[in-house]
Design an enzyme around this catalytic site. Structure first.
Site, PDB file in Angstrom:
ATOM      1  N   GLU A  45       0.857  -1.190   0.000  1.00 51.96           N
ATOM      2  CA  GLU A  45       0.000   0.000   0.000  1.00 51.96           C
ATOM      3  C   GLU A  45       0.892   1.239   0.000  1.00 51.96           C
ATOM      4  OE1 GLU A  45      -2.683   0.290   3.407  1.00 51.96           O
ATOM      5  OE2 GLU A  45      -2.562   2.474   3.285  1.00 51.96           O
ATOM      6  N   ARG A  49       0.648  10.327   0.899  1.00 50.96           N
ATOM      7  CA  ARG A  49       1.061  11.312   1.901  1.00 50.96           C
ATOM      8  C   ARG A  49       2.278  12.080   1.435  1.00 50.96           C
ATOM      9  NH1 ARG A  49       0.452   7.794   7.459  1.00 50.96           N
ATOM     10  NH2 ARG A  49      -1.477   6.804   6.810  1.00 50.96           N
ATOM     11  N   THR A  73      -4.434   6.194   2.321  1.00 49.26           N
ATOM     12  CA  THR A  73      -4.692   7.591   2.710  1.00 49.26           C
ATOM     13  C   THR A  73      -5.558   8.298   1.665  1.00 49.26           C
ATOM     14  OG1 THR A  73      -2.423   7.513   3.603  1.00 49.26           O
ATOM     15  CG2 THR A  73      -3.618   9.549   3.886  1.00 49.26           C
ATOM     16  N   LYS A 133     -10.599  -1.415   7.521  1.00 51.64           N
ATOM     17  CA  LYS A 133      -9.324  -1.081   8.151  1.00 51.64           C
ATOM     18  C   LYS A 133      -9.645  -0.618   9.572  1.00 51.64           C
ATOM     19  CE  LYS A 133      -5.820   2.569   7.628  1.00 51.64           C
ATOM     20  NZ  LYS A 133      -4.505   2.456   6.974  1.00 51.64           N
TER      21      LYS A 133
HETATM   22  C1  3PG Z   1      -1.401   3.526   8.112  1.00 50.24           C
HETATM   23  O1  3PG Z   1      -1.649   4.454   7.371  1.00 50.24           O
HETATM   24  O2  3PG Z   1      -1.958   2.446   7.999  1.00 50.24           O
HETATM   25  C2  3PG Z   1      -0.471   3.762   9.221  1.00 50.24           C
HETATM   26  O3  3PG Z   1       0.058   5.035   9.210  1.00 50.24           O
HETATM   27  C3  3PG Z   1       0.639   2.797   9.317  1.00 50.24           C
HETATM   28  O4  3PG Z   1       1.000   2.952  10.606  1.00 50.24           O
HETATM   29  P1  3PG Z   1       2.450   2.653  11.175  1.00 50.24           P
HETATM   30  O5  3PG Z   1       3.384   3.636  10.523  1.00 50.24           O
HETATM   31  O6  3PG Z   1       2.294   2.890  12.651  1.00 50.24           O
HETATM   32  O7  3PG Z   1       2.784   1.230  10.837  1.00 50.24           O
END
Ligand code: 3PG
Length: 212
Positions: A45, A49, A73, A133
């Site tokens: 994924e 961002r 995102t 999610k």
């Molecule tokens: C996401 O978007 O799923 C999270 O930001 C991933 O989170 P992590 O950086 O704490 O693994």
């Protein structure tokens, strides 16, 4: 919606950990996707961002045939369309809005939207969505919280992400309502920046051996 959910479950359920990637430079996309795939994590994924995200999705989707690239995102319909046009095979959103649900209805590309609270989960079910999610997982109450959703929401499945690491991934993966977890720990920023592809491959290999 049902067949799209089935496709999404098959795709994300094919590995225990979905790498959640923040790619700052387009040139990193292809070697990073290759390293993760070599380590056994083909489904990735790429989060929207960074400025480079859409181009990174395009590059990885076009040049790494073994990778199955999705976008994360996704906050609105514009993001959804741009991500699909870039070649995303699945779309992840931290939440669930009417606009994103409508964009998904018009698309063949499946959506994994986020929900945490009982009311959010009920809204998702009303929209015909039962694979969600769970974000931000650790901060929202962790595996204990998610476990307590299994009884009232039998049949709803989750991909928890946010604060999931090699240390706590099993707490989630052992839950009956968890299909897979997502996390960025398999591709730390410094390793990507320094082109440590072998080290990333090793992290991916370790993660790919976690048991669902
Ligand atoms: C996401 O978007 O799923 C999270 O930001 C991933 O989170 P992590 O950086 O704490 O693994």
């Amino acid at each position: 919606m049902a067949s799209k959910t089935a496709r999404l479950l098959a795709l994300l359920g094919s590995q225990p950990v979905i790498p959640v990637l923040r790619i700052s430079e387009v040139k990193h996309a292809v070697p990073l996707a290759r390293a993760l795939a070599r380590g056994g994590l083909k489904v990735i994924e790429v989060t929207l961002r960074t400025e480079a995200a859409l181009e990174a999705i395009r590059a990885a989707a076009a040049e790494v045939p073994e990778a199955k690239v999705g976008a994360g995102t996704i906050l609105n319909a514009k993001h959804f369309d741009e991500a699909v046009k870039a070649g995303s095979r699945f779309i992840v959103s931290p939440g669930l809005t009417r606009q994103v649900i409508d964009a998904a209805k018009d698309s063949e590309v499946p959506l994994l939207p986020g929900a945490i609270t009982p009311s959010e989960i009920m809204a998702a079910l009303e929209a015909g969505i039962d694979f969600l999610k769970f974000f931000p997982a650790e901060q929202a109450g962790g595996a204990a919280f998610l476990k307590s959703l299994a009884s009232p929401f039998a049949g709803v499945r989750f991909c928890p992400t946010g604060g999931v690491t090699a240390k706590n991934a099993n707490d989630y993966l052992s839950l009956p309502n968890v299909v897979c977890v997502g996390g960025s720990w398999v591709a730390p920023d410094e390793m990507v920046r320094d082109g440590k592809w072998d080290a990333i491959e090793a992290l991916a290999r370790e993660a790919s051996k976690l048991k669902k």
